[in-house]
Design an enzyme around this catalytic site. Sequence first.
Site, PDB file in Angstrom:
ATOM      1  N   ASP A  11      48.413  32.885  45.345  1.00  0.00           N
ATOM      2  CA  ASP A  11      49.444  33.884  45.054  1.00  0.00           C
ATOM      3  C   ASP A  11      48.856  35.263  45.366  1.00  0.00           C
ATOM      4  O   ASP A  11      47.771  35.377  45.954  1.00  0.00           O
ATOM      5  CB  ASP A  11      49.969  33.744  43.608  1.00  0.00           C
ATOM      6  CG  ASP A  11      48.947  34.162  42.564  1.00  0.00           C
ATOM      7  OD1 ASP A  11      47.800  34.521  42.928  1.00  0.00           O
ATOM      8  OD2 ASP A  11      49.296  34.138  41.362  1.00  0.00           O
ATOM      9  N   HIS A  12      49.561  36.323  44.968  1.00  0.00           N
ATOM     10  CA  HIS A  12      49.098  37.676  45.294  1.00  0.00           C
ATOM     11  C   HIS A  12      47.715  37.979  44.718  1.00  0.00           C
ATOM     12  O   HIS A  12      46.931  38.700  45.328  1.00  0.00           O
ATOM     13  CB  HIS A  12      50.120  38.718  44.798  1.00  0.00           C
ATOM     14  CG  HIS A  12      50.443  38.553  43.351  1.00  0.00           C
ATOM     15  ND1 HIS A  12      51.251  37.533  42.885  1.00  0.00           N
ATOM     16  CD2 HIS A  12      50.065  39.258  42.257  1.00  0.00           C
ATOM     17  CE1 HIS A  12      51.349  37.631  41.569  1.00  0.00           C
ATOM     18  NE2 HIS A  12      50.640  38.664  41.162  1.00  0.00           N
ATOM     19  N   CYS A  68      44.515  31.590  42.236  1.00  0.00           N
ATOM     20  CA  CYS A  68      45.396  32.566  41.579  1.00  0.00           C
ATOM     21  C   CYS A  68      44.506  33.421  40.672  1.00  0.00           C
ATOM     22  O   CYS A  68      43.280  33.362  40.791  1.00  0.00           O
ATOM     23  CB  CYS A  68      46.559  31.898  40.843  1.00  0.00           C
ATOM     24  SG  CYS A  68      46.130  30.890  39.416  1.00  0.00           S
ATOM     25  N   THR A  70      43.832  33.486  37.250  1.00  0.00           N
ATOM     26  CA  THR A  70      42.987  32.734  36.309  1.00  0.00           C
ATOM     27  C   THR A  70      42.670  31.332  36.797  1.00  0.00           C
ATOM     28  O   THR A  70      41.819  30.653  36.217  1.00  0.00           O
ATOM     29  CB  THR A  70      43.711  32.558  34.959  1.00  0.00           C
ATOM     30  OG1 THR A  70      44.940  31.850  35.211  1.00  0.00           O
ATOM     31  CG2 THR A  70      44.006  33.888  34.294  1.00  0.00           C
ATOM     32  N   GLY A  73      47.604  28.672  36.299  1.00  0.00           N
ATOM     33  CA  GLY A  73      48.945  28.333  36.788  1.00  0.00           C
ATOM     34  C   GLY A  73      48.888  27.369  37.965  1.00  0.00           C
ATOM     35  O   GLY A  73      49.641  26.390  38.018  1.00  0.00           O
ATOM     36  N   HIS A 101      31.539  14.039  38.514  1.00  0.00           N
ATOM     37  CA  HIS A 101      32.126  13.297  37.392  1.00  0.00           C
ATOM     38  C   HIS A 101      33.630  13.129  37.487  1.00  0.00           C
ATOM     39  O   HIS A 101      34.163  12.134  37.001  1.00  0.00           O
ATOM     40  CB  HIS A 101      31.806  14.006  36.068  1.00  0.00           C
ATOM     41  CG  HIS A 101      30.360  13.931  35.694  1.00  0.00           C
ATOM     42  ND1 HIS A 101      29.879  14.386  34.486  1.00  0.00           N
ATOM     43  CD2 HIS A 101      29.269  13.453  36.369  1.00  0.00           C
ATOM     44  CE1 HIS A 101      28.571  14.199  34.427  1.00  0.00           C
ATOM     45  NE2 HIS A 101      28.178  13.644  35.562  1.00  0.00           N
ATOM     46  N   ARG A 112      40.378  36.526  39.736  1.00  0.00           N
ATOM     47  CA  ARG A 112      40.079  37.714  38.921  1.00  0.00           C
ATOM     48  C   ARG A 112      38.795  37.561  38.115  1.00  0.00           C
ATOM     49  O   ARG A 112      38.410  38.484  37.384  1.00  0.00           O
ATOM     50  CB  ARG A 112      41.268  38.024  38.010  1.00  0.00           C
ATOM     51  CG  ARG A 112      42.486  38.514  38.804  1.00  0.00           C
ATOM     52  CD  ARG A 112      43.634  38.940  37.923  1.00  0.00           C
ATOM     53  NE  ARG A 112      44.699  39.494  38.761  1.00  0.00           N
ATOM     54  CZ  ARG A 112      46.002  39.360  38.522  1.00  0.00           C
ATOM     55  NH1 ARG A 112      46.412  38.680  37.464  1.00  0.00           N
ATOM     56  NH2 ARG A 112      46.891  39.896  39.329  1.00  0.00           N
ATOM     57  N   HIS A 136      32.322   6.861  35.890  1.00  0.00           N
ATOM     58  CA  HIS A 136      33.349   7.893  36.097  1.00  0.00           C
ATOM     59  C   HIS A 136      34.581   7.341  36.813  1.00  0.00           C
ATOM     60  O   HIS A 136      35.669   7.872  36.666  1.00  0.00           O
ATOM     61  CB  HIS A 136      32.755   9.078  36.860  1.00  0.00           C
ATOM     62  CG  HIS A 136      31.593   9.686  36.142  1.00  0.00           C
ATOM     63  ND1 HIS A 136      31.728  10.307  34.926  1.00  0.00           N
ATOM     64  CD2 HIS A 136      30.278   9.715  36.462  1.00  0.00           C
ATOM     65  CE1 HIS A 136      30.540  10.710  34.515  1.00  0.00           C
ATOM     66  NE2 HIS A 136      29.645  10.360  35.427  1.00  0.00           N
TER      67      HIS A 136
HETATM   68  C1  RB5 Z   1      49.545  36.725  38.369  1.00  0.00           C
HETATM   69  O1  RB5 Z   1      49.548  37.979  37.780  1.00  0.00           O
HETATM   70  C2  RB5 Z   1      48.814  35.720  37.482  1.00  0.00           C
HETATM   71  O2  RB5 Z   1      49.567  35.434  36.363  1.00  0.00           O
HETATM   72  C3  RB5 Z   1      48.530  34.454  38.265  1.00  0.00           C
HETATM   73  O3  RB5 Z   1      47.765  34.770  39.393  1.00  0.00           O
HETATM   74  C4  RB5 Z   1      47.734  33.374  37.552  1.00  0.00           C
HETATM   75  O4  RB5 Z   1      46.629  33.905  36.907  1.00  0.00           O
HETATM   76  C5  RB5 Z   1      48.507  32.465  36.705  1.00  0.00           C
HETATM   77  O5  RB5 Z   1      48.029  31.494  36.171  1.00  0.00           O
END
Ligand code: RB5
Length: 149
Positions: A11-12, A68, A70, A73, A101, A112, A136
């Site tokens: 994603d962005h 993404c 974190t 998602g 495993h 991030r 496993h």
């Molecule tokens: C986008 O702002 C953020 O929510 C997405 O990249 C991700 O971290 C979601 O799980």
Amino acid sequence: MSRERIPIGADHAGFELKARLTAELERLGYEVEDVGTHSATSTDYADYAHPVAREVETGEARRGVLICGTGLGMSYAANRHPGVRAAVVWSQEIAALARLHNDANVLVLPARFVSAEQGVDILKTWLDTPFEGGRHERRIEKIERKEEE
Ligand code: RB5
């Protein structure tokens, strides 16, 4: 021998790291299928997680990469596909264990929370570490058998 094709999506929040990882995969000789996103404009992670995970689910691709903010998602969406084991990975040690495993067939990076350098190192470890099998194997089979005790 034909080159392995690896689908990759972000994603962005992961779009910059995707460019870096795509370049690295190409340098290593892989054929990269970039499913997007192609800009930093806000978008929805599931729109990229499903196409990558579907390819792994159907066997069109052996493994895939998602990014993404974190990693969460992307992993939620990808792990809804039978046979997909999408692992959020933030260190080389976790990358190795996710392969040894858990036989992780989708690498999910939290853009991030890792640097571009860490992302590349994690990618290489994940690509090069084999599944250990043995005990496993049984544990992985049980993941798909959620109706049983
Ligand atoms: C986008 O702002 C953020 O929510 C997405 O990249 C991700 O971290 C979601 O799980």
